[in-house]
Structure formats: C-alpha cells, structure tokens
Design an enzyme around this catalytic site. Structure first.
Site, PDB file in Angstrom:
ATOM      1  N   HIS A  91      13.095  36.137  53.046  1.00 56.75           N
ATOM      2  CA  HIS A  91      13.664  35.866  54.369  1.00 56.75           C
ATOM      3  C   HIS A  91      13.519  37.053  55.320  1.00 56.75           C
ATOM      4  CE1 HIS A  91      15.593  33.255  51.385  1.00 56.75           C
ATOM      5  NE2 HIS A  91      15.848  32.418  52.344  1.00 56.75           N
TER       6      HIS A  91
ATOM      7  N   SER B 299      15.514  36.994  58.660  1.00 48.57           N
ATOM      8  CA  SER B 299      16.960  37.217  58.534  1.00 48.57           C
ATOM      9  C   SER B 299      17.275  38.685  58.273  1.00 48.57           C
ATOM     10  CB  SER B 299      17.536  36.376  57.397  1.00 48.57           C
ATOM     11  OG  SER B 299      17.223  35.012  57.586  1.00 48.57           O
TER      12      SER B 299
ATOM     13  N   SER C 295      25.157  32.605  47.829  1.00 46.19           N
ATOM     14  CA  SER C 295      25.799  31.375  48.268  1.00 46.19           C
ATOM     15  C   SER C 295      26.645  31.814  49.449  1.00 46.19           C
ATOM     16  CB  SER C 295      26.650  30.776  47.157  1.00 46.19           C
ATOM     17  OG  SER C 295      27.211  29.571  47.628  1.00 46.19           O
TER      18      SER C 295
ATOM     19  N   GLY D 152      25.485  31.645  60.765  1.00 47.50           N
ATOM     20  CA  GLY D 152      25.460  30.301  60.186  1.00 47.50           C
ATOM     21  C   GLY D 152      26.541  30.122  59.137  1.00 47.50           C
TER      22      GLY D 152
ATOM     23  N   LEU E  21      20.220  31.397  65.009  1.00 52.79           N
ATOM     24  CA  LEU E  21      19.407  30.375  64.350  1.00 52.79           C
ATOM     25  C   LEU E  21      19.795  30.212  62.884  1.00 52.79           C
ATOM     26  CD1 LEU E  21      15.989  31.431  65.912  1.00 52.79           C
ATOM     27  CD2 LEU E  21      17.277  29.347  66.445  1.00 52.79           C
TER      28      LEU E  21
ATOM     29  N   GLU F 267      42.059  28.519  47.602  1.00 48.70           N
ATOM     30  CA  GLU F 267      41.587  28.900  46.271  1.00 48.70           C
ATOM     31  C   GLU F 267      40.262  29.647  46.297  1.00 48.70           C
ATOM     32  OE1 GLU F 267      42.558  25.862  47.219  1.00 48.70           O
ATOM     33  OE2 GLU F 267      44.471  25.625  46.179  1.00 48.70           O
TER      34      GLU F 267
ATOM     35  N   ASP G 252      52.763  12.800  38.877  1.00 46.16           N
ATOM     36  CA  ASP G 252      52.090  13.253  40.095  1.00 46.16           C
ATOM     37  C   ASP G 252      50.741  12.557  40.297  1.00 46.16           C
ATOM     38  OD1 ASP G 252      53.883  14.857  41.391  1.00 46.16           O
ATOM     39  OD2 ASP G 252      53.209  16.719  40.461  1.00 46.16           O
TER      40      ASP G 252
END
Lengths: 645, 645
Positions: free
Chosen positions: B55, B58, B142, B174, B205, B390, B447
């Site tokens: 990349h 980036s 991620s 992003g 972008l 969480e 529950d």
C-alpha cells in the site's frame, strides 16, 4: 387549565367545520398516555415479579416513551403486526422486554394473558425480544445493535420501497458506549434517514455503576449533533414534551433525529427510583404490590377493555422467494480461464439480482475486492456502501431482511469477525441475511494473517441455523449465491482470493447439504475431502498418487452446513474407512471437524490437514506448503496413512 | 527566512550560555524531517514494488507525520526498542507498514537490508505489523483497533506505572467509521489520558471510494471534541505545523489530543496524488523509478550513515511471572456450600492479585455478575471499568499486556463475540491477555439466548495459540485463574452462572492440558466427558446408571486447549472404545468436536450431547432437559449407545 385563543383550531369533519379546543384535547390525550404509562409499569413489575427475574427498573424509565410511541405517535395495524408498511419499533435495550410486551398487549397484538407467562419455556415472551413475537423486527438483548437494525429498516423505506412508514429505535444510555451505535449514527446521517427517530432513555444508571455521562444531556447532544443528527432534549417522563419532540422529528428533513430523554431508572417504584443496585432484579412481592397500588392511584381514566388480538396476529407468513424469470446459469465452462470464486460471486450477484428485485447488496469499503461493485454497476439503487463498519453493515442487513429484502453483505472473511455478536443475534432471530466472506485462508498470501479468514467457518457453522456453503470454482460459487438467496434464513458463503480452474459444467446442479464426488474408482484407498483452494491441491495430489499406483477418491465438500453425511459415509466405507480432510482454515471448527462429527458413528480414520499455527506473510504457494495444505503435503500424508493402516 | 528578535533563545550548554537562533534551528530541523519523509516515501515505494504488493499510496500520505514522530517528537532508545518506558507508537492503519519499517530502519531499530525483503516468508517484515518486529506493541491490520491498544498503553503509564512516556497512535480516516474507534475515544477522555496523542491521517480516500467526510476537517473536529478530545487541525505534509501540534499536545492536561492531519493519498507519487483507484497497489516499476528520482531531488541534506541496529534489538525477552509469595490456595472444600465458578473466579482474582502486582482487571459494566467487583474492592487502583464496550476492553487489555501487565478482562461469554476480531488480532500478536466469559450456556436460564454464550469455545479454541480452560467447580476455577496468569500468551476461561458443588480438595493440582478422571472402575463400559454444568449432570447420570448395573467412567475435561489426548485415549480404550461428550455449548466447535479430533487416530465411537438449535427462555433445569444435556438425557443416550454396540 386555561385556554388561550390560539388553542382553538378549525378542522373539517365530513361536511362540518368544527372548532376544537386543542389544548383540552391534548391534555386529554396526555392523561390517557400517562395512564397507559402507569399501566405499562404495573405490567412490567407484575410480570417480572411473577417470573422471579427480569429488569423492571429498566422498563420503568421508558414507560412514557413507549406509551407515547405506541398509543399516539406510531401508525400500525395491530391486526397485521408484520405488515412492512407499519411504523417499525426496535427495542435496542432488549432487557426492557416486559414494557414492550405490555404495550403489545394493550395495543391488541398479543393476548394480555401471555404477560404473566414471561420468561417461561412455554411462552413466546422470552427474557429478551425475538421475532417469534409479532411486531418484533429483530432479536435484541445484546446491547448496541438496535440502531443498526433501524438503519436497515429506514434504508428500505426511504431508498428502496419509498414508503411513508417511520422507524423508531429505543436505546439505553449505557449501550451508547458500544461502538456499533456510532457506526449506525454515522451511517444514518450519511444516508439522510429522516424517517428514523431514535430515543435515548438516559436513566443515568448502568448495570454496575452510573454511566460515563450520567444525566449530562449536553454531552449527548454534542455527540449526536457531531454525528449529523437533529437532537431534541426532553424530560422523558413528560408525555407532552415527548409528543412535541416526536412531531418535530417527523417534520425534520434530510437527517435522523435523536430524542434525548432524561429519565429516572426505577421511576414509579418508590424504593428504586434513581438508585443504583436494582438492575436486573425483580421487585420483591410486597414492595411490588405497594408500587402497583401507588401506580394504580395515578391512573385517572377507566381502564379500556383490553383489546383482543386478531387470530392472524401470530401467524408467521412463509416468505416465498420471487424470481421474475429463471435465475441465469453461470457463464463459465471447464477448461476456460480460471476465475476466483469471489469474482464469480460478484458476477452472479449482478446477474441474479436482475431477476429478483428483493436482492440488495451491502459492502464494507472493499467492493473492488469482493466484486460487489459488479452488482453496484448494474443495480446502483440497490447497493449500499457501508464503509469500514462491519457491525452496522450486518445490523442494517438484519433491518433490510425484516422489510422482506434479501440482503447480501460482503467483506473479507476475517472482518466478519468484527460483527460476530451481530451474527449471533441474527441467528437467534432467524434473520434472512446472506453474509459473504472473501479472502479466506492463507492462500491470500503476502498481506499476512491480519487479512486471512481462518476462523470464519468456526464462527458461522457454530450457529446451528446458518447455511454455510464453500464453493471451489466459479460455477459452484455462482450457484451458491442462488441457493443462499432461495433459502429463507441466515447463510454464509466462503469465497477465495486466487483464481481457481473451472471444473463444473454450467448445468451442474448444486444443493445445500450435498457434496460432489470428483474422482472415483473401485480401487480407491482413501477419500480426500477438500473445498476452495485445497480441492485443487487434492486433485493435483490425486494425479501424483495415481502415478505411484495409489487411487484416491476426491470429494468437493461444497456444503459445510448442512453436511452430506450420507455421501461422505458411503465414500469412506468404499475407501477402507479412511478419510483425509484438507482445509485452508484453522483446525478447530473447520471442515475437518465437520466431517469428523458427521461421520462419528461410522468410526472412520479421519485425518486432517489444516492451518495449526498463526501464519505469516509469504506467497500463496509458499504458505500452503509451509502450513501443510498443499498437494505435496497431501501426497506425503496419504502415503503415511496408508503405511500405518 | 527572516528572523525576528524573539527567535533568539539562550540555552546553557555545559558551562556556556549560548544564543541560538531558534527559527534557523527549527528550519534546519524541518529540512531534515522533510528529507526523512522523502526517504520514507522512497523506501515504501521501493519495498512494495519489489514485493509486488502493498500500500505505497497509504504510506505516502503519512510520511511527514511519521518522520516528525520518529525523528523529533518521540523519545525512545533504539537499542532497547521494547523498553516499556520508551514512548510508544501504534500504527492503527497497519497497511502503511512499509512506512513504519522504513522509520525503524532509519532509527537503527532494524537493519535497512530487511526493507527489501518486505512480505517475504523469510522476513519479519510482514504485510502488516506484528510484535515479532521490535518496537511494535500489537498486531494491527484489521482497522480501527490501534486506538484501543493506545488506551491500554496510556492507562498503564498514567494510572499504573506513573511514568512519563507518551503514546502515539496513527489512524487512517477510513477506519474512523469503525465503532471501536469511538469506544476508545470515549474511554480515553473518561480516563483523562493526556499522555495519549492520536493522529488522523485524513487523506480523503478509502479503498473503494472517498470516505464519508472527505477532507471536511471541521466534521472530524466536531466529533472528536464531542468525545472529549482536544483537537488540532494541521496540514499533514507541513512538518512545522505537525511539530507545533505535537508540542501543544504534550502540554495538554486532563484530556487526550487528536491531531487532524489533512493529507493527500499518494503524496509524492505524481500519478497517484489525491486520486482514487490506487489503494493497495504497488507502483509499476518505471513509474516507481520516476517517483523515486523526483523524491530524491527533494532531499536537501546528505543522507546520514544508516544506523546499525544493536545486536540485542531483535532479542525477545522471555517474560517471567512474578509472584511475591506463593499464590494462595482456594478456600473451598468438597461438601461445602455450592459456589458458582464465576464467583470463585472473582474471589481468586482478588486473592491472587494480592501476590502479583502485574495483574490488572477490566470489566464491561457487569462486575457484579462476573464478580470482578471483588478484585476492585481489594485493588481499586488496578481495576478499570470499561463500560459496555467490549472491543475497546479487549484492545486496552492488549495495550496493558504490551506494558508487561497481566490483564484479565471479563464479561458474559456471549458478549466477547463483540470483540472477536480483537481476539483474532490478539492471537496473531501473541498478546498476553486473559479473557474470561461468564454465563456460558443454556444453564443461565430465563434471560434467554441473547445472554447465553454458546459459541465461545468455538471462537477461542479456533485460535491455535489460545489456552482455553473450562473449570467445573470453585477449586478448579480458582486454579484456572492462576494457570492463566502464569502462562505467557492469550488465554480464555469459561465460567458458569449457577452454583455448582465443590468436588476438589483445595490442594488438588491442575495443569493446562490435563483432564481429571472422577469415576473409574474396571467395569466401565463408556467414558462420559463433561465440563461445567454438564459434569454434574454426568455425575448424576453415573449414579443413575450404576443403579441399573451400568458402570461409567466420568472425566472432567477442564483443559479444552491443549487437550489431554493421552488420558482421554486411555479412558476410551478401557471403556470399549466408547465415549460420550456432554456440553452446554453448540455442537460445532465445542468440546465434543475437540474430544473427537483429539481421539481421531484411535477411532473411538464418539457420541455427543450438545445444544443443536437456537434455545429460548426457561428455567436452567428445563432448558438443560429440553436441549438434551441433562442427567436424564445422558442416561437415555448411554443406554442407547450400549444397545447399539
């Protein structure tokens, strides 16, 4: 109450012009809504005390909000609670379920007698709402999901069906710590969802502590405004303020509205009001009776006759998938150019989408990798860019499904892990969503483990009602899209990054729960099961082993769940009880264990080649070799297994 | 450049007072940082073009940001890149990895020669960063996770170690669509983390489209300010503006700072600058050479000699768990009052936390259900309320672990599904986090399914380097806490809601990878494996079956991963090759399949009782019966299995 001149309005009723005293009428309405709020509180206390568990204090804070919504603001037909043109209501704070159930009983959607069966195994009124209950759009109870469902409902009404119905979502303040809420917030304003109105029940108290912002409504205003929402701050126990806010929201154009309602947890339960330590606890019997007596004293009007729900209300309409014409056949043929299954998925989606207008597509800013851009090119009005926000993408898909759409939501397989709690709730709600994960396994190569889906089958197949298909070539990938669209219920399709050869004729028939036997002879000494890239490694190994005089049976698993136990068992029986499963997935929860579990009663010798450690960057071929799932690894393993037995 | 009088500063150097022309010095520094930024760009282009993937565009947008940080702002010792008192840097936009690697090479942390091995299987420089690389705190790639890691690092420095080091997190624009970013944003301001400075690389972008907010810096300002952050908007390619912003951030008290940096994607690569369509694509060879020549012309200074990294830089220090004194023994005894494993977990945490100061605890607003409140009572300074968020809880745990803490993070087992993508990344990074899920299975009762963890074992055991323990009684729960703390690496503990009898003596020894045989005789006809609530059902069934003359062997699995294949195999061999596994978990990915896979080579008859459909509300006993995992179900199944064989 004094009435000023401006309170008089002229209204035409038939041939008559009538002067109304509006403020008197509104006061009458307000009294009625306050009475109903008291009744909702009484029902919530009674039901939870009878059940011995539940969250009455969380119901109590939102009683006026629900009363105003159900008995003045929302337009819906109690006789057709699942009519998609009803206004929709999502109880994101699902633990306030008894409040919703009471409102549904008052409205005549469910029988009042059900209320006291709350949380019993023989009742549809579970601890948290599910779509088994009429009027409920999605299962809630895992906090912070409802607003995304609301985004999907509102997207369908505003951008697809162009209907006038509005969507209301009731959130708790504690759950606004969930990031998914802010994904939904950004998405709703991006899509200009002025038909979406959310209400934040700011009762200040979480389960174990006060929330971060407490009763600081200005803090909430800043956040929601910054995310592009109109905000309206009200006293959440003042029905007139609530009604006025709902009216303002309905007139708002171009952006969603958040009503910030300052409330007290436990309102109307004297011992608990605005106090910590009562979350998720039913009121003790005596205190409950006392609270109910006090609430009954607040009620001014006579109790109207409880409405009886129409007999049809609980009937579940079996959805039928409507094809305008026969879904088109895949345009691939064996011997042609290799095609990645992810690309065939995109091409299939575009083509099949042309014969079914209910198919809509969502993507998480990877449409040029998942090839959903091919659908967007053909059907731009049914494509939604959901940006890098997978939770909201799946939640919105749930909302779209509740409006009768067939939503396909795609991203890299690994990033669906981001939405696993939504996936879990979609399974609980039996939502008709189709999730597609591309870039499965180490075969993606150089990008490395953060981009590899190696636990996606474990995730999806764990959910017992998910259809899980794993096509290997372009033809089966194309057909998997059709199968997923045709089946009502949640589905997951696993797609691969590299190009793979086309092995099936375009007319080949595929079924959920059926595998394909690709190589078969009377001399087969072992069954090798593969899927995706490993199927082609198995085919290479088959050739290699044949040269060595070892015949092997090759199975394309295709359908991971349901699994074709019958064919697998027959193959294994015919190949000396031996089976080797090869997969580009971690060992636990992958197809090896799926095959092992399916065949357990036959006591086969199941061996498995799978990724057994955290992988790394490298070329696809290097990685498949390094992690033991290449043709070479298969040949070696088969030889070893045959020596051992 | 003209210098005003105010540019002159007096500085003491040894015995001398020297007048400096500050603006000249700063201009000199700026030139150097711009030169370095150009060099970082050249390296990023070269490495990705050589790798054939990656990349570069980036990387290009953030070159000045990284140059300013690494070569002027951050204080760290390149010879000790993993010293916890270094300033920390987290590359949340992990796909800009080559930029980081180039900076690490320039700084003398890794050898320059490595750069051109990018993404090769024989290099530590993977497609996205992992802690295998010195100075890297957590695996990223991620998107939307880095800020939570930063929260953990900054919490450790500010609230635990009280050290002066600062934490810097570089995010892409992003990824700010990810809700996890806003969980982290709220958490950082809640904890007043003025030692945390994030930089948003606003290059407009995304991968497939422009981002939602484009270059609208004011929109970002509103959001971050609303979440309690100081914001500073700068031209992200102007090193002087960046340096000034970093200085301002360092002086800020009581809240974190977000530097909103307007940048151009592909900056310095003429064909790509500010253009879409180049995400994740290396520059073609010729265009790359041209871009590099142009960048080289921008460099004013001479290239300094590349620093050689010290030999120690890559050495991984084996962490040792430090007990002040022997970890205390569990205060439970067989025959005493039943205790829920979740409660024993909380009690153990409080007690064991007293002899190890590195143990810290995080909870997601359920501390009164997970019993982490018992730890908070004893060690309030080491307890962090993470509210209903969480993802951020797990990400912050990763940051705390990177600072040498042993973080235990707890919530209901089902809600850890919310953080599964963080779990996946924690596994990739080998992070030393301890996750604890309470309320596993249908045995929680009323529950309903939204609160039942029925896929948690599938989730955690799929990750090959997770330790997964599933204690059944209070003694084993207590010991599981100690085992998790002692083992370096990620761990998951599964806890149950209902009280269960104490069955082990306080001195009983437990090990990861070892099960316990509880009932054994020479006549045993089948092995029954249980864990958690099902172990007690198995024990009841054992009694019942004995009355019918059927002897059964009962095994408490305890360690799901690693699994005790040896003992299990011996048991099964001694009991006619028969084994029945009973679990309060969905069938796929649960302990049934774990046992099946572990024993595959022995070809046992593995039968399994598990939850095979979406459950519902009801009492625990009703549900265990309805879903076929009660003592009664076990008795019936054993009789059936013995009849069949």
């Amino acid at each position: 109450m004094e009435c000023s001149l401006t309170d008089w309005r002229v209204k035409r009723i038939g041939r008559w012009e009538v002067q109304f005293n509006m403020s008197a009428l509104q006061e009458e309405k307000a009294v009625r809504l306050r009475d109903l709020a008291a009744r909702l509180r009484i029902d919530s206390i009674q039901a939870t005390t009878a059940a011995g568990s539940g969250h009455p204090s969380s119901c109590a804070s939102a009683a006026e909000i629900v009363s105003a919504l159900f008995f003045s603001v929302m337009r819906f037909n109690p006789a057709e609670p699942d009519n998609p043109e009803n206004d929709a209501f999502v109880l994101s704070k699902g633990h306030a379920a008894p409040l919703l159930y009471s409102a549904l009983a008052e409205a005549g959607v469910i029988p009042r007698e059900e209320l006291l069966k709350l949380r019993r195994i023989d009742s549809i009124l579970e601890g948290h709402p599910t779509p088994r209950i009429p009027f409920v759009k999605a299962a809630t109870g895992s906090l912070g999901q409802g607003l995304s469902v609301g985004v999907g409902l509102a997207l369908a009404a505003k951008h697809l069906d162009r209907t006038a119905d509005r969507t209301y979502v009731l959130l708790g303040d504690g759950e606004s710590a969930e990031g998914a809420v802010w994904e939904a917030a950004a998405s709703a304003s991006h899509y200009g969802l002025d038909n979406l109105c959310a209400i934040l029940d700011i009762n200040r108290l979480g389960q174990s502590e006060p929330t971060m912002a407490g009763h600081d409504l200005a803090a909430y205003e800043r956040r929601w405004q910054a995310f592009g929402w109109r905000t309206l701050s009200v006293d959440g126990h003042d029905v007139e303020q609530l009604l006025s806010a709902f009216e303002t929201a309905a007139r708002e154009k171009g952006r969603p509205t958040m009503i910030l309602a300052r409330t007290l947890k436990g309102k109307g339960i004297p011992e608990e009001e605005d106090k910590g330590g009562f979350h998720g606890k039913p009121v003790e019997k005596e205190a409950a009776e006392e609270a109910i007596r006090a609430l009954e004293r607040q009620i001014h009007g006579r109790a109207p006759e409880a409405k009886k729900p129409p007999a049809t209300a609980q009937a579940v309409v079996e959805k039928v998938v409507e094809w305008r014409s026969e879904p088109p056949a895949p345009p691939y043929a064996p011997g042609g150019k290799p095609v990645a299954t992810r690309k065939a998925f995109g091409e299939a989606l575009a083509a099949i989408g042309a014969v079914n207008q209910d198919i809509v597509v969502l993507d998480g800013d990877v449409k040029n990798s998942t090839y959903t851009e091919l659908f967007q090119e053909k059907h731009p009005e049914r494509f939604f860019q959901m940006y890098i926000a997978e939770q909201n993408m799946v939640g919105a898909a749930m909302g779209l499904a509740a409006k009768g759409k067939i939503p396909f939501a795609a991203t890299f397989a690994c990033f669906l892990a981001r939405a696993y709690d939504f996936v879990r709730m979609a399974a609980i709600g039996g939502s008709n969503i189709k999730l597609v994960g591309t870039h499965a396994g180490v075969s993606i190569g150089e990008d490395g483990p953060s981009q590899m889906g190696l636990e996606d089958l474990a995730m999806f197949a764990a959910q017992p009602n998910f259809l899980v298909l794993y096509p290997s070539d372009a033809v089966s990938a194309w057909r998997s899209v059709q199968l997923a669209a045709e089946r009502i219920g949640p589905a997951y399709l696993r797609m691969t990054r590299p190009n793979t050869p086309v092995i099936y004729e375009d007319g080949e028939s595929f079924q959920a729960g059926k595998c394909k036997v690709l190589r078969r002879s009377g001399d087969d000494r072992i069954t090798i099961v593969g899927a995706g890239v490993t199927l082609f490694e198995a085919l290479k190994a088959h050739k290699e082993l044949l040269k060595k005089g070892i015949a092997t049976r090759i199975v394309d698993l295709f359908s991971v769940q349901p699994i074709d136990a019958e064919t697998l068992a027959a193959c294994v029986e015919e190949t000396g009880g031996r089976v080797l499963v090869v997969e580009d997935h971690y060992a636990r929860g992958g197809i090896g264990e799926a095959v092992g579990a399916a065949l357990a009663q036959y006591r086969p010798r199941v061996a498995s080649l799978a990724v057994r450690e955290i992988p790394r960057s490298g070329s696809p071929a290097e990685l498949m070799d390094a992690f033991g799932i290449s043709a070479g690894s298969i040949v070696r393993k088969v030889e070893l297994l045959l020596e051992q037995s």
